[in-house]
Design an enzyme around this catalytic site. Structure first.
Site, mmCIF file in Angstrom:
data_model
loop_
_atom_site.group_PDB
_atom_site.id
_atom_site.type_symbol
_atom_site.label_atom_id
_atom_site.label_comp_id
_atom_site.label_asym_id
_atom_site.label_seq_id
_atom_site.Cartn_x
_atom_site.Cartn_y
_atom_site.Cartn_z
ATOM 1 N N HIS A 273 -18.819 73.409 133.392
ATOM 2 C CA HIS A 273 -18.981 72.292 134.326
ATOM 3 C C HIS A 273 -20.287 71.558 134.024
ATOM 4 O O HIS A 273 -20.289 70.585 133.270
ATOM 5 C CB HIS A 273 -18.933 72.853 135.756
ATOM 6 C CG HIS A 273 -18.846 71.843 136.843
ATOM 7 N ND1 HIS A 273 -18.707 70.496 136.634
ATOM 8 C CD2 HIS A 273 -18.883 71.983 138.202
ATOM 9 C CE1 HIS A 273 -18.650 69.867 137.791
ATOM 10 N NE2 HIS A 273 -18.766 70.744 138.760
ATOM 11 N N HIS A 312 -12.701 65.092 127.225
ATOM 12 C CA HIS A 312 -12.785 65.270 128.680
ATOM 13 C C HIS A 312 -11.379 65.473 129.216
ATOM 14 O O HIS A 312 -10.432 64.882 128.702
ATOM 15 C CB HIS A 312 -13.409 64.020 129.327
ATOM 16 C CG HIS A 312 -13.888 64.238 130.721
ATOM 17 N ND1 HIS A 312 -13.058 64.186 131.806
ATOM 18 C CD2 HIS A 312 -15.129 64.521 131.208
ATOM 19 C CE1 HIS A 312 -13.762 64.426 132.906
ATOM 20 N NE2 HIS A 312 -15.019 64.635 132.576
ATOM 21 N N ASP A 368 -22.131 64.277 128.832
ATOM 22 C CA ASP A 368 -23.108 65.240 128.330
ATOM 23 C C ASP A 368 -23.609 64.940 126.929
ATOM 24 O O ASP A 368 -24.545 65.584 126.469
ATOM 25 C CB ASP A 368 -22.491 66.656 128.346
ATOM 26 C CG ASP A 368 -22.422 67.209 129.756
ATOM 27 O OD1 ASP A 368 -23.357 66.943 130.516
ATOM 28 O OD2 ASP A 368 -21.433 67.884 130.083
HETATM 29 N N1 ACO Z 1 -14.027 68.995 119.462
HETATM 30 C C1 ACO Z 1 -12.949 69.185 118.642
HETATM 31 N N2 ACO Z 1 -11.670 69.132 119.064
HETATM 32 C C2 ACO Z 1 -11.463 68.903 120.365
HETATM 33 C C3 ACO Z 1 -12.519 68.698 121.269
HETATM 34 C C4 ACO Z 1 -13.844 68.739 120.786
HETATM 35 N N3 ACO Z 1 -14.885 68.554 121.583
HETATM 36 N N4 ACO Z 1 -12.030 68.491 122.520
HETATM 37 C C5 ACO Z 1 -10.694 68.567 122.398
HETATM 38 N N5 ACO Z 1 -10.349 68.812 121.101
HETATM 39 C C6 ACO Z 1 -8.983 68.892 120.553
HETATM 40 C C7 ACO Z 1 -8.333 70.224 120.896
HETATM 41 O O1 ACO Z 1 -8.580 71.183 119.886
HETATM 42 C C8 ACO Z 1 -6.888 69.843 120.993
HETATM 43 O O2 ACO Z 1 -6.421 69.674 119.678
HETATM 44 P P1 ACO Z 1 -4.874 70.060 119.319
HETATM 45 O O3 ACO Z 1 -4.043 69.069 120.094
HETATM 46 O O4 ACO Z 1 -4.778 69.896 117.843
HETATM 47 O O5 ACO Z 1 -4.681 71.474 119.776
HETATM 48 C C9 ACO Z 1 -6.927 68.447 121.619
HETATM 49 O O6 ACO Z 1 -8.200 67.896 121.232
HETATM 50 C C10 ACO Z 1 -6.803 68.469 123.165
HETATM 51 O O7 ACO Z 1 -7.874 69.263 123.656
HETATM 52 P P2 ACO Z 1 -7.798 70.221 124.923
HETATM 53 O O8 ACO Z 1 -8.726 71.371 124.713
HETATM 54 O O9 ACO Z 1 -6.370 70.508 125.278
HETATM 55 O O10 ACO Z 1 -8.377 69.290 126.053
HETATM 56 P P3 ACO Z 1 -8.870 69.738 127.500
HETATM 57 O O11 ACO Z 1 -8.618 68.598 128.400
HETATM 58 O O12 ACO Z 1 -8.281 71.065 127.877
HETATM 59 O O13 ACO Z 1 -10.423 69.987 127.274
HETATM 60 C C11 ACO Z 1 -12.756 69.668 127.226
HETATM 61 C C12 ACO Z 1 -11.401 69.108 127.679
HETATM 62 C C13 ACO Z 1 -12.908 71.126 127.724
HETATM 63 C C14 ACO Z 1 -13.869 68.837 127.847
HETATM 64 C C15 ACO Z 1 -12.805 69.634 125.683
HETATM 65 O O14 ACO Z 1 -12.644 68.299 125.221
HETATM 66 C C16 ACO Z 1 -14.094 70.236 125.133
HETATM 67 O O15 ACO Z 1 -14.168 71.451 124.940
HETATM 68 N N6 ACO Z 1 -15.140 69.391 124.865
HETATM 69 C C17 ACO Z 1 -16.406 69.894 124.405
HETATM 70 C C18 ACO Z 1 -17.201 70.484 125.572
HETATM 71 C C19 ACO Z 1 -17.800 69.407 126.455
HETATM 72 O O16 ACO Z 1 -18.368 68.429 125.989
HETATM 73 N N7 ACO Z 1 -17.678 69.612 127.798
HETATM 74 C C20 ACO Z 1 -18.228 68.688 128.787
HETATM 75 C C21 ACO Z 1 -17.166 67.906 129.492
HETATM 76 S S1 ACO Z 1 -17.904 66.725 130.618
HETATM 77 C C22 ACO Z 1 -18.283 67.609 132.040
HETATM 78 O O17 ACO Z 1 -17.669 68.608 132.340
HETATM 79 C C23 ACO Z 1 -19.419 67.170 132.930
#
Ligand code: ACO
Length: 433
Positions: A273, A312, A368
């Site tokens: 978060h 996100h 972030d």
């Molecule tokens: N880097 C590389 N690949 C990514 C990333 C990333 N940061 N984010 C998503 N993907 C890819 C996934 O591997 C997936 O690929 P696939 O379809 O080939 O399997 C696709 O994009 C969809 O991703 P999900 O994980 O299903 O997306 P979800 O909505 O569950 O996750 C999240 C969102 C957790 C924010 C994710 O994008 C992530 O881990 N980002 C990095 C961490 C981050 O910056 N978090 C802060 C969020 S802002 C906040 O909370 C205040």
């Protein structure tokens, strides 16, 4: 059970074996889940349940505070865009807006700021409490403990159904949270506390409590004040996120708001978060040079790494908060030392946004990606970033708390479950276990 046929304002559900039909009412694009209870599935059941771990498709309330359109990259507070508010309104104006529904006029703002100023000073024994915390206690644990303890000073805060009393506690919490956050920072540095200077205004007083040397004059840098003001605005609310949901759920038991926002702090503290900006800084430091970016992105694309600060759950477009913070970073760095991590972040963003992997998955910078660089360039370590997030988010938690208690449909939050354990059995004697 089969066939759900959407209609304008109703759905008909037909049981595939008995042929029995039910008409379910749809309002505001939502099906009220309790309607499912009229549909029996067995001899002992209470009716059909909906199953939605992590609330992926469940609205838990009606709210008029914040609107997000993740596909379009839109975030509005009470109908005003976050970009406009961050550019043109101060954080106290935004607090007034979130709490009251409209921006304040001059006299409303003056009396709101006077109310905040009157409550800005912490009770003296808070300083003793913080002195007793262990040296290695995490800043967010200190903040949450400080907030929960503060509640003990105001026993009338338990009267949560009394509207005037709620308003008093909201002002108190908004006014005193920056002082608690500054006390947290001072405690981590083993520095003597600097008290609030309410006459200087909300942000200047906050920065002074954080950064001034006790007993010495302190000039607040304009760029710092502007950046802190905008950061608090950008973090002020984000509808039903994890910590706001926690505050609402805890407060639904009618516990006092100090306990409810302490719970919000603990929810915000988690790395899924409020903690990702720290991971971004660590990632930028690890990448180290612009030449190393392509290899790092390749590792992200084959799933070995994550590009932290990208992607996100809700935004499938540029997070509008990231855009504003990206602009602010320059202004703060102009006033201080250049930061090589910013150069790497900019290059990383440029390369990732041309790369089909990130483009096709709609992965854009989130709030972030640049906020850690900004806090770090203001001189704070990663362990303090979430504390600042909580200072900004306090108003969102309180606006939702008040909205929830005004909502006649809300009750104590109590989800149901699908029981997967044993059926009733006898307790065996010890010798037979
Ligand atoms: N880097 C590389 N690949 C990514 C990333 C990333 N940061 N984010 C998503 N993907 C890819 C996934 O591997 C997936 O690929 P696939 O379809 O080939 O399997 C696709 O994009 C969809 O991703 P999900 O994980 O299903 O997306 P979800 O909505 O569950 O996750 C999240 C969102 C957790 C924010 C994710 O994008 C992530 O881990 N980002 C990095 C961490 C981050 O910056 N978090 C802060 C969020 S802002 C906040 O909370 C205040």
């Amino acid at each position: 059970m089969t066939s759900v046929q959407p209609a304008d304002d109703s759905l008909s559900i037909e049981h595939s074996t008995s042929g029995k039909k039910w008409e379910l009412h749809v309002e505001d694009g939502c099906l009220r889940a309790t309607q499912l209870r009229q549909i029996p599935l067995g001899q002992t059941d209470l009716g059909l349940l909906s199953y939605d771990p992590a609330f992926l498709n469940t609205a838990s309330c009606r709210s008029a505070i914040t609107f997000i359109d993740g596909e379009a990259g839109i975030l509005d507070y009470r109908g005003y865009s976050i970009e406009d508010l961050a550019e043109t309104a101060t954080y106290p104006e935004v607090c007034f807006l979130l709490l009251n529904g409209e921006l304040p006029n001059e006299s409303e703002l003056a009396s709101f700021e006077a109310e905040l100023a009157e409550e800005a000073v912490l009770p003296a024994d808070m300083i003793e409490l913080f002195a007793a915390f262990p040296d290695n206690m995490h800043p967010m644990t200190m903040l949450a403990s400080g907030l929960a303890s503060l509640g003990a000073k105001y026993p009338e805060a338990d009267q949560v159904l009394d509207e005037a009393n709620r308003k008093r506690q909201i002002i108190r919490l908004l006014a005193k949270t920056p002082a608690l956050a500054a006390l947290v920072w001072r405690r981590t540095q083993n520095d003597s506390p600097v008290g609030a200077s309410p006459d200087k205004g909300f942000i200047a007083s906050f920065l002074r409590m954080l950064l001034a040397n006790p007993g010495e004059d302190f000039e607040v840098e304009d760029s710092f004040a502007r950046a802190m003001d905008a950061l608090l605005t950008l973090h002020a609310d984000h509808e039903q996120n994890c910590s706001t949901n926690a505050v609402r759920a805890v407060a639904s038991s009618h516990v006092n708001p100090y306990s409810a926002v302490a719970a919000g702090c603990f929810a915000l503290h988690g790395p899924l978060h409020g903690g990702a900006n720290q991971a971004v800084l660590e990632m930028l430091e690890e990448i180290g040079t612009i030449e190393a970016i392509p290899d790092f992105l390749e590792a992200c694309k084959c799933g070995d790494r994550r590009l932290m600060g990208f992607g996100h759950r809700v935004y499938k477009n540029y997070d509008p908060r990231a855009k504003v913070i990206s602009g602010l970073v320059e202004s703060v760095l102009d006033a201080g030392q250049p930061d090589p991590r910013l150069e790497i972040a900019r290059a990383l963003e440029a390369i990732a946004r041309e790369d089909d992997y990130f483009v096709s998955r709609k992965l854009f910078p989130n709030v972030d990606f640049y906020s850690g660089i900004l806090y770090s360039s203001m001189g704070f370590p990663p362990s303090m970033f979430t504390v600042f997030f909580a200072v900004g988010r306090m108003v969102g938690w309180l606006a939702h708390w008040d909205e929830m208690l005004r909502d006649p449909e809300q009750k104590i939050a109590r989800p149901r479950q699908i029981y997967t354990g044993h059926s009733r059995r006898e307790v065996p004697k010890m010798a037979n276990r």
